[in-house]
Design a protein around this motif. Structure first.
Motif, short mmCIF file in Angstrom:
data_model
loop_
_atom_site.label_atom_id
_atom_site.label_comp_id
_atom_site.label_asym_id
_atom_site.label_seq_id
_atom_site.Cartn_x
_atom_site.Cartn_y
_atom_site.Cartn_z
N PHE A 67 9.43 -1.23 5.97
CA PHE A 67 8.59 -0.08 6.31
C PHE A 67 9.26 1.25 6.02
O PHE A 67 8.62 2.29 6.12
CB PHE A 67 8.13 -0.18 7.76
N SER A 68 10.54 1.21 5.66
CA SER A 68 11.18 2.48 5.30
C SER A 68 10.57 3.02 4.01
O SER A 68 10.63 4.20 3.72
CB SER A 68 12.68 2.29 5.15
N LYS A 69 9.95 2.13 3.22
CA LYS A 69 9.35 2.55 1.96
C LYS A 69 8.01 3.27 2.16
O LYS A 69 7.54 3.96 1.28
CB LYS A 69 9.06 1.32 1.09
N CYS A 70 7.39 3.02 3.30
CA CYS A 70 6.02 3.48 3.52
C CYS A 70 5.94 5.00 3.37
O CYS A 70 6.78 5.72 3.90
CB CYS A 70 5.55 3.07 4.91
N ILE A 71 4.95 5.48 2.63
CA ILE A 71 4.78 6.93 2.49
C ILE A 71 3.64 7.45 3.36
O ILE A 71 3.26 8.61 3.27
CB ILE A 71 4.59 7.36 1.02
N ARG A 72 3.07 6.56 4.17
CA ARG A 72 2.03 6.93 5.12
C ARG A 72 0.82 7.58 4.45
O ARG A 72 0.26 8.57 4.93
CB ARG A 72 2.62 7.88 6.19
N CYS A 73 0.41 6.99 3.34
CA CYS A 73 -0.77 7.50 2.64
C CYS A 73 -2.04 6.94 3.25
O CYS A 73 -3.13 7.37 2.92
CB CYS A 73 -0.69 7.16 1.16
N TYR A 74 -1.89 5.94 4.12
CA TYR A 74 -3.00 5.30 4.82
C TYR A 74 -3.98 4.58 3.89
O TYR A 74 -5.14 4.36 4.24
CB TYR A 74 -3.75 6.29 5.73
N ALA A 75 -3.52 4.25 2.70
CA ALA A 75 -4.40 3.53 1.77
C ALA A 75 -4.73 2.15 2.33
O ALA A 75 -5.84 1.65 2.14
CB ALA A 75 -3.76 3.41 0.40
N CYS A 76 -3.78 1.54 3.05
CA CYS A 76 -4.03 0.20 3.63
C CYS A 76 -5.18 0.28 4.61
O CYS A 76 -6.06 -0.58 4.65
CB CYS A 76 -2.78 -0.36 4.29
N ARG A 77 -5.19 1.34 5.41
CA ARG A 77 -6.26 1.52 6.38
C ARG A 77 -7.59 1.80 5.68
O ARG A 77 -8.63 1.24 6.01
CB ARG A 77 -5.91 2.69 7.30
N GLN A 78 -7.54 2.66 4.69
CA GLN A 78 -8.78 3.07 4.03
C GLN A 78 -9.43 1.94 3.22
O GLN A 78 -10.63 1.90 3.06
CB GLN A 78 -8.51 4.26 3.10
N GLU A 112 -6.78 -6.54 0.31
CA GLU A 112 -6.89 -5.22 -0.33
C GLU A 112 -5.78 -4.27 0.11
O GLU A 112 -5.29 -3.48 -0.68
CB GLU A 112 -8.26 -4.60 -0.05
N CYS A 113 -5.37 -4.35 1.38
CA CYS A 113 -4.33 -3.45 1.88
C CYS A 113 -3.06 -3.58 1.05
O CYS A 113 -2.48 -2.60 0.61
CB CYS A 113 -4.03 -3.74 3.35
N GLU A 114 -2.69 -4.83 0.83
CA GLU A 114 -1.46 -5.08 0.08
C GLU A 114 -1.63 -4.68 -1.39
O GLU A 114 -0.73 -4.14 -2.01
CB GLU A 114 -1.11 -6.56 0.19
N ARG A 115 -2.81 -4.92 -1.92
CA ARG A 115 -3.05 -4.61 -3.32
C ARG A 115 -2.99 -3.11 -3.59
O ARG A 115 -2.41 -2.66 -4.57
CB ARG A 115 -4.41 -5.15 -3.77
N VAL A 116 -3.58 -2.32 -2.69
CA VAL A 116 -3.64 -0.88 -2.96
C VAL A 116 -2.35 -0.16 -2.59
O VAL A 116 -2.15 0.98 -3.01
CB VAL A 116 -4.82 -0.18 -2.25
N CYS A 117 -1.48 -0.80 -1.82
CA CYS A 117 -0.27 -0.11 -1.37
C CYS A 117 0.54 0.40 -2.56
O CYS A 117 0.95 -0.38 -3.42
CB CYS A 117 0.61 -1.03 -0.51
N PRO A 118 0.77 1.71 -2.62
CA PRO A 118 1.47 2.25 -3.79
C PRO A 118 2.96 1.94 -3.79
O PRO A 118 3.63 2.17 -4.78
CB PRO A 118 1.22 3.76 -3.68
N VAL A 119 3.48 1.44 -2.65
CA VAL A 119 4.91 1.14 -2.61
C VAL A 119 5.19 -0.33 -2.31
O VAL A 119 6.28 -0.69 -1.87
CB VAL A 119 5.66 2.07 -1.61
N ASP A 120 4.19 -1.17 -2.57
CA ASP A 120 4.37 -2.63 -2.50
C ASP A 120 4.86 -3.17 -1.17
O ASP A 120 5.76 -4.02 -1.13
CB ASP A 120 5.35 -3.10 -3.60
#
Lengths: 302, 338
Positions: free
Chosen positions: A186-197, A246-254
């Motif tokens: 989770f240190s990679k997460c950029i908090r773009c909330y794409a997983c939620r969206q 979809e959450c995993e697929r859209v995540c920009p930081v894998d």
């Protein structure tokens, strides 16, 4: 798939021309071969743009949330996983069945246009386009579980077992190792909330992460707030995630979000099951953690 | 001319890293971005100077995603500022491309001009030396030229040009660049090499007239149409090298705590939420429109050039295939009499 594509086009044109639906959600082709993206057709003319091909991977049931407040009737195409998303919305009272015209397609597995974009971008190295998207290699329900019309021939589940093995690997870690694993992940997460969206189960009108008074989860991009974000989101997914990936697929930081969702699905099934989210639509059906039973387990979960 | 021989590259980076944090384009797992040279694991991570660019922009070097600003102690109605965290440690950005260098110019304009200097940004910026890598091979989603940028002449203190041969041409552009070049002068060679020709762009954009036209398009139906498939996440704003919106918040434990600044995104509902409970951008349409108007109209009105640098990252990363080049084309084609 050409045949299916043509059929969808016909159905959409018919529904839109007859006024049976106001909007029909499907896909259209972008400027490149690997670019297929969602389309909201509002006329029989728009419907001519519709395609269904090996890159039609997006879960269109998520788009229904944009229409939940109106009275418009919506037609849409769903694959197996997406159809479970519709059950999620129906169970969560976000939509009524009579507003939907569902065209189900038995899905042979899709390729990931996002991954193709990344490969062609020149910005990344060492990634290859697989025959099937990751999420499609872990698919237990390729055939739609709710539909008005069904297209294509029935498909066999394609579960590689890889994800299950990874979940077991994490289960077998010591608490410290596991904490280390999540910290790093989770240190990679950029908090773009794409997983939620991108998530059909994330259908709260005001998301807890957008609440400001009080602010439940801090907005700093650091270990604490990132872990908190993912922890809260994970618990909200327990028993509700339909595993569309979809959450995993859209995540920009894998970030491997499906590992968490699979673990939650597994635990809910074990402690409160047998239960799998969104596989059967029943009037007033509810996800496992939304109902209470005296037989519910007190062990393990939370 | 001065030449940096490719076999001297690591030596030079090591030398520079003795006195500054040197950020280089690097692969990391399945991703890539600008990371500190010192942190590189040579077994698994590769210096990506020869790649088109990296996936995550270098924005966070000058404008961190989260930065602590100052710590506070409250006693009754009084607040005491205990410490201010301005970061003036020297840093070098090595191998940045013209699009990302332009994004720094955008941020310089935002944070340092028009009557207010942001001291936190300035402390970092004044101590940052930029060594840019001139671009000669535009990628499939690159369109910087369309946004008024010459990829072979990035705005930087030093420009390196990959001659494809054994070396980079080393061109010092500013006084700050001269100071840096002097430190490694003995590692540079004197030789004549020829810079390559710029290859043609595959994606072409004609931005001229777009800002002007957008002035009359605020209520245009195009926004409803184009935003229909936007999932309203913040990927585009966070992979963008020039999106610079931020929020300032506070974290308190009893009467002690600190203020911090963090990236914010106009794609979020909460971004435009008002204290009284209203929200002038209630749906995706309004947020989507704002993002493109800021990039293509408002910024140009204020600073004379657009806030999009043509790096193409948002095109690559958007889960639903929204493409700013297509948006520009649609705006140009739109009938404004509607």
């Amino acid at each position: 798939m050409k045949e299916i594509s043509t059929k969808i086009k016909e159905i959409a044109s018919r529904l839109l021309a007859d006024g049976q639906v106001n909007v029909f959600l499907a896909w259209e082709k972008g400027p490149e071969d690997h670019l297929t993206h969602p389309l909201a057709a509002r006329s029989a003319e728009d419907a001519q743009k519709i395609v269904f091909d090996e890159y039609s991977i997006h879960n269109l049931s998520n788009y229904l949330l944009k229409f939940r407040d109106g009275h418009e009737k919506i037609g849409l195409v769903v694959k197996g996983c997406d159809s479970r998303g519709i059950i999620r919305l129906l169970e969560d009272n976000q939509f009524t069945r009579d507003r939907l015209y569902i065209v189900g397609v038995c899905c042979p597995g899709m390729k990931d246009p996002l991954k193709a974009m990344k490969i062609n971008s020149g910005l990344l190295q060492d990634i290859a386009l697989d025959d099937k998207a990751d999420k499609c290699s872990n698919c237990a329900y390729p055939n739609p579980v709710i539909y008005d019309e069904l297209l294509g021939s029935e498909q066999q589940p394609h579960v590689s077992g890889e994800r299950k093995a990874q979940v077991e690997e994490i289960e077998n870690m010591s608490p410290d190792q596991r904490y280390g694993f999540f910290q790093e992940t989770f240190s990679k997460c950029i908090r773009c909330y794409a997983c939620r969206q991108a998530c059909v189960a994330c259908n709260c009108r005001t998301c807890i992460f957008d609440e400001m008074r009080p602010q439940w989860v801090g907005r700093e991009n650091n270990e604490t707030d990132n872990l908190m974000y993912h922890l809260v989101r994970a618990y909200h997914m327990a028993g509700r995630c339909v595993e569309c990936g979809e959450c995993e697929r859209v995540c920009p930081v894998d970030i491997p979000l499906m590992l968490i969702n699979s673990k939650l699905a597994k635990d809910v099934n074990e402690f409160f099951g047998p239960y799998e989210a969104g596989i059967k639509y029943e009037q007033d059906g509810k996800p496992a953690l939304s109902v209470y039973s005296l037989e519910d387990s007190d062990e393990g979960f939370i | 001319m001065k030449i940096l021989n490719k076999n001297q590259l690591e030596t030079i980076l090591n030398k520079l890293a003795e006195e500054a944090e040197v950020f280089v384009p690097m692969s990391k797992g399945n991703s890539s971005g600008f990371y500190s040279w010192k942190t590189r694991n040579p077994e698994t991570e590769r210096l990506m100077l020869d790649a088109l660019n990296v996936y995550l922009s270098p924005k966070n070097i000058g404008f961190p995603q989260t930065e602590k600003m100052y710590s506070i102690k409250q006693s009754g109605p009084d607040v005491e500022i205990k410490e201010t965290f301005e970061d003036s440690d020297p840093r070098i950005i090595f191998g940045i491309r013209a699009c990302d260098a332009r994004a720094i110019t955008c941020m310089d304009d935002v944070f340092l001009t028009r009557g207010y200097e942001d001291s936190f940004y300035k402390a970092r910026r004044d101590n940052t030396t930029i060594i840019a890598n001139a671009c000669y091979n535009p990628g499939p989603n690159c369109f910087c030229a369309g946004m008024g940028i010459d990829p072979t002449e990035p705005n930087a203190d030093i420009i390196i040009r990959d001659t494809g041969d054994t070396g980079y041409i080393w061109e010092t552009k500013t006084t700050q660049g001269e100071q840096l070049s002097a430190r490694i002068a003995d590692l540079l060679e004197e030789k004549e090499l020829k810079a390559p020709e710029l290859k043609p762009f595959k994606t072409n954009v004609e931005y001229a007239g777009v800002a002007e036209k957008l002035k009359s398009m605020f209520e245009h139906p195009i926004w409803e149409e184009l935003s229909q498939t936007c999932q309203n996440c913040g990927i585009c704003t966070y992979v963008c090298p020039s999106c610079h919106c931020f929020d300032i918040q506070v974290k308190m434990w009893g009467d002690e705590g600190y203020r911090f600044r963090c990236w914010d995104s106009c794609m979020y509902t909460e971004y435009s939420a008002e204290a009284g409970g209203g929200n002038p951008r209630p749906t995706t349409k309004e947020r989507f429109r704002n993002r493109f108007l800021h990039k293509l109209e408002f910024f140009t009105e204020r600073y004379g050039y657009p806030l999009c640098t043509g790096c193409g990252r948002c095109i690559v990363a958007c889960p639903t295939g929204i493409n700013i080049v297509n948006i520009i084309d649609q705006v140009k084609e739109a009938n404004v009499d509607v």
